[in-house]
Design an enzyme around this catalytic site. Structure first.
Site, PDB file in Angstrom:
ATOM      1  N   GLU A   1      42.441  51.148  24.170  1.00 17.41           N
ATOM      2  CA  GLU A   1      43.162  51.727  25.313  1.00 17.41           C
ATOM      3  C   GLU A   1      42.400  52.936  25.870  1.00 17.41           C
ATOM      4  OE1 GLU A   1      45.373  49.955  26.449  1.00 17.41           O
ATOM      5  OE2 GLU A   1      46.272  48.873  24.783  1.00 17.41           O
TER       6      GLU A   1
ATOM      7  N   ARG B   1      24.767  59.988  61.017  1.00 21.80           N
ATOM      8  CA  ARG B   1      24.082  58.881  61.684  1.00 21.80           C
ATOM      9  C   ARG B   1      24.614  58.709  63.114  1.00 21.80           C
ATOM     10  NH1 ARG B   1      19.814  55.673  62.584  1.00 21.80           N
ATOM     11  NH2 ARG B   1      20.392  53.509  63.013  1.00 21.80           N
TER      12      ARG B   1
ATOM     13  N   GLN C   1      36.374  54.229  65.793  1.00 22.25           N
ATOM     14  CA  GLN C   1      37.607  54.096  65.022  1.00 22.25           C
ATOM     15  C   GLN C   1      37.495  53.072  63.885  1.00 22.25           C
ATOM     16  OE1 GLN C   1      41.201  53.289  67.277  1.00 22.25           O
ATOM     17  NE2 GLN C   1      41.894  55.331  66.747  1.00 22.25           N
TER      18      GLN C   1
END
Ligand SMILES: Cc1cc2nc3c(=O)[nH]c(=O)nc-3n(C[C@H](O)[C@H](O)[C@H](O)COP(=O)(O)OP(=O)(O)OC[C@H]3O[C@@H](n4cnc5c(N)ncnc54)[C@H](O)[C@@H]3O)c2cc1C
Length: 334
Positions: free
Chosen positions: A187, A215, A226
Site C-alpha cells: 500500500e 511560444r 482558447q
C-alpha cells in the site's frame, strides 16, 4: 536524502507518511533520477522498522542508506505473477537459520544487486494465503544462480534467480505478520507511485503553461488561444482533484483504517489519470519540440507511462475500489 521517512537515529528525518509523500512528489517534480536503492529504502526498511530486530536494523540499514548494499525484491516466480499466492519457493528451518529453494524472477536490479528479500512458503499445509515467511538472502551466497534478463530497451534491468538449498537466510516476519508486512509495504508503494505521478503531472503542467506563454504563433502567445487554455485548465483541475484523494489515503493508511486499500487505489487512479492527461496536453502544447531530447519535457513524459502501470494497473485499482464499494466500504486483503 532519500531516507527522510526513517527515524533520525538511522539518518532519516522522522517524516510521517504524508510528509514522505510530499518529498516523493517534489522529487519527481524535479525530474530527479531513479534511486538505485529504492527497493530496500521503500519496501524492506519500513518492514524492518515494523517487524525486524534491532540487530537487523543496525546491520542492514546503514549500508542500505549509503547504497553500499543494493537490494532486489523477490516476489514473482515463473508460476506466481498476478496470482502471488501461488508461490512455490520454499523455506525450511534448520539449526542455524533457513534453507531456501526455488526460482524467483522479474527482479528489478537483481542482475547487479547484493541482496534480496521476498516471500517463501514455509508451511506448505497452511493454505494458499498462509504459511508464508518474509526472508532476506545474499545474492552472492552459494547455491544462488543469477540469470540477467534484458528488458525492451536492451539493458539488463531484470534477473531470475534459482535458489538451490541456500543457507543462512534472515527472517523478517512469518505467519500473519509476513502477510501484513507485505500488504502494508504494498500500500505504501502504491501511494508513493501516486505522489510521484502527481509531482510529474504538476511539472508537465508547469512546462506546458511556460511554453504557452513564451511560444508565439499568429502574432500572439499560443496560450492566448482558447483551445490551448482549455487543455491546460483541464489538466490543472484533474491534478487539483487528485490531491485530496492522495492525502486522505495517506491518513487512512497511517491510521490503519480498514478502508485504506480502497482509498489507496482511488488515489492511484486519480493521480495516474491526471498525470496522463498532463502528459498528453504538455506534448500537444509543445508541438514538435516536445518530441525531442533537446527539450527537458521528456524527463517527465517518459515517467508517466511507467508509473501509471507500476504497483497495479489502473484497471486493477478501479476493480479494487468497485469491490470495496460493493462490500460496503472495506476490503478484505485476502
Ligand atoms: C517493470 C517491471 C518491474 C518488475 N519488478 C519486479 C521485482 O522487482 N520483483 C518481483 O518480484 N517482480 C517484479 N515484476 C513482476 C511483476 O510483479 C509481475 O509482472 C506481475 O505480478 C504480473 O505477473 P506476470 O508478469 O506473471 O503476468 P501474469 O500474471 O501472467 O498476467 C498477464 C496478464 O494477464 C492479466 N491477468 C492475470 N490474472 C487476471 C485475472 N484474474 N483477471 C484479469 N486479468 C488477469 C494481467 O493483468 C496481465 O495483463 C516486475 C514487472 C515489471 C513489468
Amino acid at each position: 536524502m532519500s531516507v527522510v521517512s526513517w527515524p533520525e537515529e538511522y539518518g532519516g528525518r522522522d517524516a510521517s507518511l504524508l510528509e514522505w509523500l510530499v518529498f516523493e512528489e517534489e522529487y519527481y517534480a524535479a525530474a530527479a533520477p531513479v534511486r538505485v536503492g529504492q527497493n530496500g529504502l521503500f519496501l524492506l526498511a519500513p518492514t524492518l522498522f515494523a517487524h525486524g530486530t534491532a540487530e537487523q536494523r543496525d546491520r542492514l540499514l546503514p549500508p542500505m542508506a549509503r547504497a553500499d548494499q543494493v537490494w532486489a525484491q523477490a516476489w514473482s516466480e515463473p508460476e506466481a505473477g498476478s496470482d502471488l499466492a501461488a508461490i512455490r519457493s520454499s523455506a525450511a528451518r534448520t539449526d542455524g537459520g533457513w534453507l531456501l529453494s526455488g526460482t524467483k524472477t522479474w527482479s528489478t536490479r537483481a542482475a547487479f544487486a547484493d541482496k534480496a528479500f521476498g516471500l517463501f512458503r514455509s508451511d506448505p499445509g497452511a493454505g494458499r494465503h498462509r504459511g508464508l515467511t518474509y526472508l532476506m538472502f545474499d545474492l552472492r551466497a552459494d547455491g544462488v544462480t543469477v540469470r540477467p534478463i534484458r528488458q525492451l530497451g536492451g539493458e539488463t534491468g531484470f534477473a531470475a534467480r534459482s535458489l538451490s538449498q541456500v543457507c543462512g537466510a534472515d527472517v523478517v516476519a512469518g505467519g500473519p505478520a509476513a502477510d501484513s508486512a507485505a500488504a502494508r509495504a504494498f500500500e505504501a508503494g502504491v501511494l508513493a507511485a501516486a505522489a510521484q505521478l502527481l509531482g510529474t503531472g504538476r511539472a508537465l503542467l508547469d512546462a506546458g503553461v511556460r511554453h504557452a506563454r513564451q511560444r508565439t504563433q499568429f502574432g500572439q502567445p499560443i496560450g492566448a488561444f482558447q483551445a490551448v487554455k482549455h487543455h491546460l485548465a483541464d489538466v490543472a483541475i484533474g491534478l487539483e482533484f487528485a490531491r485530496p484523494l492522495l492525502d486522505a489515503a495517506a491518513l487512512a493508511l497511517a491510521a490503519g483504517a480498514a478502508t485504506a486499500p480502497r482509498d489507496v487505489s482511488a488515489a492511484k487512479v486519480a493521480c495516474a489519470d491526471s498525470a496522463y492527461r498532463a502528459a498528453r496536453a504538455a506534448l500537444q502544447v509543445h508541438g514538435a519540440i516536445g518530441y525531442t531530447q533537446e527539450h527537458d519535457l521528456h524527463l517527465w513524459l517518459t515517467k508517466v507511462r511507467a508509473l501509471a502501470g507500476a504497483w497495479g494497473s489502473q484497471a486493477w485499482h478501479r476493480a479494487r475500489v468497485m469491490a470495496a464499494i460493493a462490500a460496503g466500504g472495506e476490503l478484505a486483503c485476502d
